[in-house]
Scaffold this motif. Structure first.
Motif, mmCIF file in Angstrom:
data_model
loop_
_atom_site.group_PDB
_atom_site.id
_atom_site.type_symbol
_atom_site.label_atom_id
_atom_site.label_comp_id
_atom_site.label_asym_id
_atom_site.label_seq_id
_atom_site.Cartn_x
_atom_site.Cartn_y
_atom_site.Cartn_z
ATOM 1 N N ALA A 1 7.879 3.301 -12.394
ATOM 2 C CA ALA A 1 6.709 2.410 -12.484
ATOM 3 C C ALA A 1 5.413 3.214 -12.489
ATOM 4 N N PHE B 1 1.884 4.145 -4.032
ATOM 5 C CA PHE B 1 3.053 4.986 -4.306
ATOM 6 C C PHE B 1 3.178 6.108 -3.272
ATOM 7 N N LYS C 1 11.233 6.580 -1.893
ATOM 8 C CA LYS C 1 10.989 6.110 -3.261
ATOM 9 C C LYS C 1 12.278 6.213 -4.057
ATOM 10 N N THR D 1 7.665 -2.148 -5.935
ATOM 11 C CA THR D 1 7.734 -1.791 -7.358
ATOM 12 C C THR D 1 6.976 -2.797 -8.205
ATOM 13 N N THR E 1 3.817 -1.992 -10.524
ATOM 14 C CA THR E 1 3.814 -2.380 -11.934
ATOM 15 C C THR E 1 2.566 -3.179 -12.279
ATOM 16 N N ILE F 1 13.237 3.685 -9.521
ATOM 17 C CA ILE F 1 12.481 2.591 -10.134
ATOM 18 C C ILE F 1 10.996 2.703 -9.772
ATOM 19 N N CYS F 2 10.697 3.067 -8.517
ATOM 20 C CA CYS F 2 9.301 3.273 -8.107
ATOM 21 C C CYS F 2 8.673 4.423 -8.888
ATOM 22 N N TRP F 3 9.416 5.517 -9.004
ATOM 23 C CA TRP F 3 8.921 6.662 -9.773
ATOM 24 C C TRP F 3 8.626 6.240 -11.206
#
Length: 633
Positions: free
Chosen positions: A229, A216, A222, A197, A201, A225-227
């Motif tokens: 970002a 990604f 996922k 992540t 970012t 939080i990954c989504w």
């Protein structure tokens, strides 16, 4: 026994002298009661009881009291206890550093780290991972982060997963993608999701969205939080369509969006100006078990609705919120300002002050914009002067820019120029100079316009907007020789003019038009409706403003050029694609010309349609032959 109790053994596990056997508060009991305590009142009660029992200086009790005060938000009391602790260990300091750093109090966190190091205490992996989030914000923060990286190597802690992840996050926040990527590669083949992540970012912040998307897409699992970002990267860099597509894919994948996800998606909708997508998101919030309609989400909804042209829906959201902080009020003030309801924006300011809320610098940007859109010069001067005098807010470049725009639009070009020249602490930016140049064009002040343009060219600040405005100043008075010279300068500099583009949403699909566009499948129908429109507006007295065509052409050619402006094509398409009486909403990337403005007013009357038009600066609501801007824009 907890980890804290193991490393901080109680030295008073029995009743203190003079205590009542069986009922006295022991150190172990006090420490146990403080576990998980996050209430300042409860912490104070236990603190008082510990003092009465004489166990407050016990190491475990002292440590847990500090943690309890910190958890409740009373960081001042936590630090006061730390200062009074005899020979505090690294664990005490690490807890205090984390409490401050996690709340964004970075300077205080770093001050505690400095105090700890000055005592000769060595930082642990947890100390470094708690301290690094306070670094990397740019400037000296990155330098300090690099120093801590060196410290980690020296103490053989750089390979620790927590430290490595914190270091990667620090470099990512600072925008040092090379250093972040080097650390990330060392974590292969199984980096922690937090590290992934942080890397996402970093790429998103730097605008390296293709690299971010590759990373990604390669993730097998996922979390939200990954989504977030990845969605944030698209939103921040002007790719709202991709942001919305990714949000919908997130829903299909079974990952439940959180509050941040929804706010990011609403921001993307606001950029696009697509009301239907915004209403769909609003409905999602209403039915979500995870996302509450709080001040943060409410602000995003208000911002989205007014930027999509639905001021009425923005007002409904505002009225329905129970927890209105100053950010919510600021959004509503900006909404009224952007739609030309300047007096209402000023009334909102009076209401928020009556409720005891304190304005921010954002509040005054909204107020000054409201004054600018309606020519409220005296009110604008009063608000600008009150910022420092009454509220202790030092004007920023945005506030000066609003004042220059206000004065320039009102014809007070010299006063606006004097204001720019009076700026000492802040250097005027290109936007401000262009605003002043636009005022020179509007009020045909060629001498000052030329002076400003020469300055911008000499300073290397010239852009397409400057060349076009200067060209327009000369063209407006028929000085075609100078027009040719300016355009030659523009061509030689390699600067391209930004083409005008108008968009309209029909059945949740966005259609875009440029001037003279022939690419739409229904082009023949669009141009037939356009010809019909042009005939009807002429019957109602409209005379094409051919002087706006800033080329040395004959009148007939100029009239044809005016007739196919992008907003007129979008309106024609809207008329043939929607039922009678439906509101037509258009978004344009540039300011509308006065001929299009006049034509849209007449069409709203002839067709019986409300037309909501958003240009680069504001909204125009055309209803029954008039516009909410009062022809002042």
């Amino acid at each position: 026994m907890s980890a804290a109790a193991a490393v901080l053994p109680s030295t008073a596990s029995t009743a203190q002298p003079g205590g009542h056997h069986g009922g006295a508060l022991t150190a172990d009991r006090a420490a146990a009661l403080l576990v998980g305590c996050a209430s300042a009142r409860r912490a104070a009660e236990l603190h008082a009881a510990a003092v009465r029992a004489g166990v407050d200086r016990d190491r475990a009790v002292d440590f847990r009291l500090q943690r309890a005060y910190a958890a409740s938000g009373r960081l001042d009391l936590a630090v006061a206890l730390l200062r009074g602790t005899p020979d505090p260990t690294a664990i005490f300091y690490t807890s205090a550093i984390h409490a401050h750093s996690s709340r964004g109090l970075h300077l205080a966190a770093l001050a505690l780290l400095s105090d700890m190091l000055s005592r000769g205490l060595l930082p642990t992996a947890h100390t470094l991972s708690a301290s690094l989030p306070a670094c990397g914000g740019g400037g000296g923060g990155l330098a300090l982060g690099r120093a801590l990286h060196g410290y980690a190597f020296k103490l053989s802690l750089a390979a620790d997963s927590y430290v490595a992840t914190a270091l990667l996050g620090m470099y990512a926040r600072a925008g040092d993608s090379a250093a972040a990527r080097a650390l990330f590669d060392e974590m292969q083949p199984d980096p922690h999701v937090v590290s992934v992540t942080a890397m996402l970012t970093c790429y998103a912040k730097m605008g390296a969205l293709d690299d971010a998307r590759t990373l990604f897409d390669a993730l097998p699992h996922k979390d939200f939080i990954c989504w977030n970002a990845m969605i944030d990267g698209y939103t921040q860099h002007g790719r709202p369509n991709e942001a919305l597509r990714l949000f919908r894919r997130m829903l299909r994948s079974g990952v439940e969006p959180d509050e941040v996800s929804v706010v990011l998606a609403l921001s993307a909708v606001a950029q696009l100006g697509t009301t239907e997508s915004g209403k769909w998101l609003h409905s999602y919030v209403k039915n979500s078990h995870r996302v509450r309609l709080n001040a943060r989400v409410g602000t995003a909804l208000i911002d989205m609705y007014y930027k999509c042209g639905s001021l009425e829906d923005a007002v409904l959201v505002f009225d329905g919120l129970t927890d209105r902080d100053i950010v919510v009020w600021n959004a509503m003030i900006n909404g009224y300002a952007m739609h030309g309801h300047s007096r209402k924006a000023l009334e909102m300011f009076a209401q928020l002050r009556a409720q005891g809320l304190w304005p921010t610098d954002i509040t005054f940007i909204g107020l000054l914009n409201a004054c600018s859109h309606s020519g409220l010069v005296d009110e604008g001067r009063r608000f600008f002067n009150s910022m420092e005098q009454e509220y202790g807010i030092e004007p920023k470049i945005e506030h000066y820019g609003c004042m220059v725009d206000l004065l320039g639009r009102a014809g007070l070009v010299e006063e606006a120029f004097d204001l720019v020249q009076s700026m000492k602490k802040i250097k005027p930016d290109t936007v401000m100079w262009l605003s002043l140049l636009a005022a020179c064009r509007l009020h045909k002040n060629m001498v000052l316009g030329q002076q400003i343009a020469d300055y911008l060219v000499a300073k290397g600040l010239a852009n397409s907007g400057m060349y076009i405005l200067l060209s327009n100043i000369y063209a407006a008075v028929g000085n075609w020789q100078e027009v040719g010279r300016v355009r030659s300068m523009m061509k030689a500099s390699g600067i391209q003019k930004e083409p005008g583009c108008s968009a309209i949403e029909i059945e949740r699909k966005v259609f875009e038009f440029v001037a003279g566009d022939m690419s739409h499948p229904r082009t023949n129908e669009i141009y037939a409706k356009l010809e019909e429109m042009n005939g009807l507006v002429k019957e109602h007295g409209h005379v094409p403003q051919t002087e706006l065509v800033l080329h040395d052409l004959d009148e007939a050619t100029k009239e044809k050029a005016l007739a196919v402006h992008s907003e007129k094509l979008a309106v024609a398409f809207g008329l043939i694609s929607t039922p009678p009486g439906t509101t037509i909403k258009i978004v344009k990337n540039l300011r509308a010309c006065s001929d299009c403005h006049a034509v849209l007013k007449l069409i709203s009357k002839i067709a019986g349609r409300k037309i909501v038009f958003r240009d680069r600066n504001r909204f125009h609501h055309f209803v029954d032959g008039s516009c909410t801007c009062g022809d002042y824009w």
